[in-house]
Design a protein around this motif. Structure first.
Motif, PDB file in Angstrom:
ATOM      1  N   MET A 183       0.854  -1.175   0.000  1.00 14.08           N
ATOM      2  CA  MET A 183       0.000   0.000   0.000  1.00 14.08           C
ATOM      3  C   MET A 183       0.898   1.236   0.000  1.00 14.08           C
ATOM      4  O   MET A 183       2.065   1.174   0.387  1.00 14.08           O
ATOM      5  N   ASP A 184       0.366   2.361  -0.427  1.00 10.35           N
ATOM      6  CA  ASP A 184       1.145   3.599  -0.396  1.00 10.35           C
ATOM      7  C   ASP A 184       1.465   4.016   1.037  1.00 10.35           C
ATOM      8  O   ASP A 184       0.677   3.796   1.965  1.00 10.35           O
ATOM      9  N   SER A 185       2.671   4.642   1.185  1.00  8.66           N
ATOM     10  CA  SER A 185       3.080   5.303   2.444  1.00  8.66           C
ATOM     11  C   SER A 185       3.031   4.361   3.636  1.00  8.66           C
ATOM     12  O   SER A 185       2.493   4.689   4.696  1.00  8.66           O
ATOM     13  N   GLU A 186       3.597   3.186   3.477  1.00  8.09           N
ATOM     14  CA  GLU A 186       3.766   2.193   4.534  1.00  8.09           C
ATOM     15  C   GLU A 186       2.457   1.650   5.083  1.00  8.09           C
ATOM     16  O   GLU A 186       2.408   1.136   6.202  1.00  8.09           O
ATOM     17  N   GLY A 187       1.389   1.742   4.302  1.00  5.28           N
ATOM     18  CA  GLY A 187       0.153   1.082   4.705  1.00  5.28           C
ATOM     19  C   GLY A 187       0.294  -0.425   4.615  1.00  5.28           C
ATOM     20  O   GLY A 187       1.171  -0.950   3.921  1.00  5.28           O
ATOM     21  N   LEU A 188      -0.578  -1.143   5.335  1.00  3.69           N
ATOM     22  CA  LEU A 188      -0.541  -2.599   5.362  1.00  3.69           C
ATOM     23  C   LEU A 188      -1.850  -3.174   4.840  1.00  3.69           C
ATOM     24  O   LEU A 188      -2.926  -2.618   5.086  1.00  3.69           O
ATOM     25  N   SER A 189      -1.742  -4.284   4.140  1.00  2.73           N
ATOM     26  CA  SER A 189      -2.929  -5.011   3.707  1.00  2.73           C
ATOM     27  C   SER A 189      -3.260  -6.081   4.750  1.00  2.73           C
ATOM     28  O   SER A 189      -2.551  -6.244   5.740  1.00  2.73           O
ATOM     29  N   GLU A 190      -4.317  -6.818   4.497  1.00  4.11           N
ATOM     30  CA  GLU A 190      -4.696  -7.926   5.377  1.00  4.11           C
ATOM     31  C   GLU A 190      -4.259  -9.266   4.794  1.00  4.11           C
ATOM     32  O   GLU A 190      -4.762 -10.311   5.214  1.00  4.11           O
ATOM     33  N   GLN A 191      -3.324  -9.242   3.854  1.00  5.97           N
ATOM     34  CA  GLN A 191      -2.928 -10.474   3.193  1.00  5.97           C
ATOM     35  C   GLN A 191      -2.309 -11.463   4.169  1.00  5.97           C
ATOM     36  O   GLN A 191      -1.462 -11.107   4.997  1.00  5.97           O
ATOM     37  N   LYS A 192      -2.723 -12.692   4.068  1.00  3.91           N
ATOM     38  CA  LYS A 192      -2.189 -13.750   4.912  1.00  3.91           C
ATOM     39  C   LYS A 192      -0.804 -14.170   4.405  1.00  3.91           C
ATOM     40  O   LYS A 192      -0.413 -13.843   3.290  1.00  3.91           O
ATOM     41  N   PRO A 193      -0.057 -14.907   5.227  1.00  8.59           N
ATOM     42  CA  PRO A 193       1.282 -15.331   4.791  1.00  8.59           C
ATOM     43  C   PRO A 193       1.220 -16.101   3.474  1.00  8.59           C
ATOM     44  O   PRO A 193       0.274 -16.849   3.204  1.00  8.59           O
ATOM     45  N   THR A 194       2.236 -15.901   2.648  1.00 15.54           N
ATOM     46  CA  THR A 194       2.359 -16.604   1.371  1.00 15.54           C
ATOM     47  C   THR A 194       3.697 -17.320   1.318  1.00 15.54           C
ATOM     48  O   THR A 194       4.625 -17.001   2.076  1.00 15.54           O
ATOM     49  N   THR A 195       3.805 -18.266   0.426  1.00 13.38           N
ATOM     50  CA  THR A 195       4.986 -19.126   0.384  1.00 13.38           C
ATOM     51  C   THR A 195       6.187 -18.426  -0.250  1.00 13.38           C
ATOM     52  O   THR A 195       6.090 -17.881  -1.345  1.00 13.38           O
ATOM     53  N   VAL A 196       7.303 -18.444   0.461  1.00 12.23           N
ATOM     54  CA  VAL A 196       8.588 -18.007  -0.090  1.00 12.23           C
ATOM     55  C   VAL A 196       9.165 -19.167  -0.882  1.00 12.23           C
ATOM     56  O   VAL A 196       9.156 -20.320  -0.424  1.00 12.23           O
ATOM     57  N   LYS A 197       9.654 -18.886  -2.081  1.00 10.26           N
ATOM     58  CA  LYS A 197      10.174 -19.953  -2.927  1.00 10.26           C
ATOM     59  C   LYS A 197      11.322 -19.445  -3.795  1.00 10.26           C
ATOM     60  O   LYS A 197      11.518 -18.242  -3.935  1.00 10.26           O
ATOM     61  N   ILE A 198      12.048 -20.369  -4.347  1.00 10.35           N
ATOM     62  CA  ILE A 198      13.086 -20.066  -5.334  1.00 10.35           C
ATOM     63  C   ILE A 198      12.661 -20.674  -6.661  1.00 10.35           C
ATOM     64  O   ILE A 198      12.332 -21.861  -6.737  1.00 10.35           O
ATOM     65  N   LEU A 199      12.656 -19.839  -7.714  1.00  8.80           N
ATOM     66  CA  LEU A 199      12.380 -20.297  -9.066  1.00  8.80           C
ATOM     67  C   LEU A 199      13.691 -20.371  -9.838  1.00  8.80           C
ATOM     68  O   LEU A 199      14.476 -19.428  -9.814  1.00  8.80           O
ATOM     69  N   GLU A 200      13.918 -21.484 -10.508  1.00  7.53           N
ATOM     70  CA  GLU A 200      15.136 -21.686 -11.287  1.00  7.53           C
ATOM     71  C   GLU A 200      14.777 -21.756 -12.768  1.00  7.53           C
ATOM     72  O   GLU A 200      14.039 -22.640 -13.191  1.00  7.53           O
ATOM     73  N   VAL A 201      15.295 -20.813 -13.541  1.00 12.74           N
ATOM     74  CA  VAL A 201      15.116 -20.838 -14.991  1.00 12.74           C
ATOM     75  C   VAL A 201      16.200 -21.741 -15.561  1.00 12.74           C
ATOM     76  O   VAL A 201      17.390 -21.430 -15.460  1.00 12.74           O
ATOM     77  N   LYS A 202      15.796 -22.855 -16.149  1.00 11.44           N
ATOM     78  CA  LYS A 202      16.760 -23.889 -16.516  1.00 11.44           C
ATOM     79  C   LYS A 202      17.666 -23.506 -17.673  1.00 11.44           C
ATOM     80  O   LYS A 202      18.814 -23.927 -17.750  1.00 11.44           O
ATOM     81  N   SER A 203      17.170 -22.668 -18.590  1.00 16.66           N
ATOM     82  CA  SER A 203      18.019 -22.174 -19.666  1.00 16.66           C
ATOM     83  C   SER A 203      17.476 -20.824 -20.112  1.00 16.66           C
ATOM     84  O   SER A 203      16.263 -20.652 -20.264  1.00 16.66           O
ATOM     85  N   LEU A 204      18.359 -19.859 -20.327  1.00 15.73           N
ATOM     86  CA  LEU A 204      17.943 -18.517 -20.683  1.00 15.73           C
ATOM     87  C   LEU A 204      17.623 -18.423 -22.173  1.00 15.73           C
ATOM     88  O   LEU A 204      18.349 -18.976 -23.002  1.00 15.73           O
ATOM     89  N   PRO A 205      16.565 -17.709 -22.536  1.00 20.86           N
ATOM     90  CA  PRO A 205      16.292 -17.485 -23.948  1.00 20.86           C
ATOM     91  C   PRO A 205      17.342 -16.580 -24.573  1.00 20.86           C
ATOM     92  O   PRO A 205      17.928 -15.729 -23.894  1.00 20.86           O
ATOM     93  N   LYS A 206      17.590 -16.744 -25.861  1.00 18.10           N
ATOM     94  CA  LYS A 206      18.598 -15.935 -26.543  1.00 18.10           C
ATOM     95  C   LYS A 206      18.068 -15.469 -27.887  1.00 18.10           C
ATOM     96  O   LYS A 206      17.175 -16.075 -28.458  1.00 18.10           O
ATOM     97  N   GLN A 207      18.659 -14.374 -28.379  1.00 15.91           N
ATOM     98  CA  GLN A 207      18.344 -13.911 -29.735  1.00 15.91           C
ATOM     99  C   GLN A 207      19.545 -14.158 -30.642  1.00 15.91           C
ATOM    100  O   GLN A 207      20.671 -14.114 -30.204  1.00 15.91           O
TER     101      GLN A 207
END
Length: 419
Positions: free
Chosen positions: A395-419
């Motif tokens: 939220m703007d200016s350090e406001g807080l939402s009521e969102q419940k905890p969400t999962t922290v995760k690591i995403l691994e991109v197995k191969s990068l796209p190239k041009q």
């Protein structure tokens, strides 16, 4: 660990644990670092829903996370108060957290590659009472650079400390590397190249209001932060001021120019700086880079809309600040955009080929007001892209939402796209 495909990319995802999600404190881009590794272990950190500082690690070969709730807490209600981590040359984990114009909070793991932190420590006992934006950078030989702002928005100075891996001591290199002369302050981003040179860029802000951001300046150090030069090799007289700074790109105030983005350096020592600002009614991601002694600007030009960037505090913004990477002539921007339903996206282009930017979405789902962080050490040495991910609100200016905890995760991109 689960594997899926998105926009033609193969993605592995690894869940760690539930994290605080009522604002973006766990995902702000100026976390240096949110995730880091050596050649065996990977570490990350976050606040849980009770504001506990949580550390986690895994062996990169087996992907089983060990999660540890430390004895420390932080003010997670303020999205500035992020956690920064780094490994020194002996494998000790250094952690700094919970800052927004407050006293230094810093601790080291009790054992190499351990998750149990020792007592809170001072570094140099100089200018440690009003700390903001703590950032660690790995240097050659296992040393560490620590940057932070001393003072407040519009009136702060950039402090540099260096940790000597052999003596196990911190020294203050500069109490005021970039001087706002009590009229402005610098919001910076930095990168260390393969030769150990420290590249630094920043925007100036004239007040607490983000609308007063302007210009993009540059400096480089070739001796672990002691002395600093312009891109043409001319040495700066320190501290650097608005008058003496080298400007990579001039950008006026009220341009929706964002602060605290990212930069990187390729194998030839060429610096690339990512940011965004508005021109002709659209806010676009842009890359500033040095070529043959001259600064160039690449406008991605793929966004369709603009927005007003003004006011103070942490902002609720429809796009994230961008992270930048380079590999084999390709430039990559990692970002989140409401135009793409707040999914994580990866834009890429080979500038030398003159083609248009292409975009691959890494998630099919929204990550809220997430900003990008990735494992810089792993990418620099192995060219593997591991991204810190959590769906968060803001939220703007350090406001807080009521969102419940969400999962922290690591995403691994197995191969990068190239041009």
């Amino acid at each position: 660990m689960s594997l899926y495909s998105c926009s033609g990319l193969k993605i592995d995802t690894s869940d760690i644990g539930p994290g605080w999600a009522k604002n973006s404190v766990n995902t702000v881009i100026f976390r240096k670092n949110a995730v880091t590794s050596n050649n065996k272990y990977q570490f990350t950190s976050y606040y849980d829903n009770d504001s506990n500082l949580v550390l986690a690690k895994r062996n990169l070969s087996d992907n089983t996370w060990q999660v540890h709730k430390t004895r420390y807490t932080g003010n997670s209600r303020d999205a500035h108060n992020a956690i920064s981590i780094v490994l020194d040359g002996e494998g000790y984990l250094h952690v700094s957290w919970d800052h927004h114009n407050t006293g230094l909070r810093y601790a080291i793991s009790r054992t190499p590659f351990g998750l149990e932190l020792g007592d809170e420590l001072k570094m140099t006992e100089k200018q440690e009472k009003k700390v903001s934006y703590p950032q660690f950078y790995n240097l050659q030989g296992g040393d560490i650079l620590f940057m932070y702002r001393s003072g407040q928005s519009g009136r702060g100075s950039l402090v540099l400390n260096r940790f000597n891996n052999n003596t196990r001591e911190w020294v203050q290199l500069h109490k005021n590397l970039i001087d706002g002369e009590d009229r402005r302050n610098a919001y910076w981003q930095a990168a260390v190249d393969k030769d150990g040179h420290i590249h630094l860029s920043w925007v100036w802000r004239e007040s607490w209001d983000v609308a007063t951001n302007h210009d993009l300046a540059y400096a480089v150090s070739k001796d672990k932060g002691q002395t600093w030069e312009r891109s043409d090799g001319r040495e700066y007289e320190l501290p650097i001021t608005a008058t003496t700074a080298e400007y990579a790109w001039k950008i006026p105030q009220n341009s929706n120019l964002i602060n605290q983005t990212s930069m990187t350096v390729d194998n030839q020592g060429t610096p690339y700086i990512a940011s965004y600002w508005s021109d002709k009614g659209k806010t676009q991601y842009r890359v500033i880079y040095l070529k043959e002694g001259k600064w160039k600007m690449e406008n991605t030009a793929f966004r369709k809309t603009s927005f007003d960037l003004s006011g103070g505090g942490t902002k609720k913004i429809p796009i994230s600040r961008p992270e930048i990477m380079v590999n084999s002539g390709n430039i990559y921007l990692l970002f989140r955009d409401a135009e793409r339903n707040n999914r994580i996206s990866l834009a890429h282009k080979n500038i030398s080929k003159g083609k248009n930017w292409k975009i691959n979405d890494i998630t099919s789902y929204s990550v809220g007001k997430w900003e990008p962080n990735y494992d810089h050490q792993l990418f620099d040495f192995e060219k593997e892209l591991h991204i810190f991910v959590q769906e968060v609100s803001q939220m703007d200016s350090e406001g807080l939402s009521e969102q419940k905890p969400t999962t922290v995760k690591i995403l691994e991109v197995k191969s990068l796209p190239k041009q």
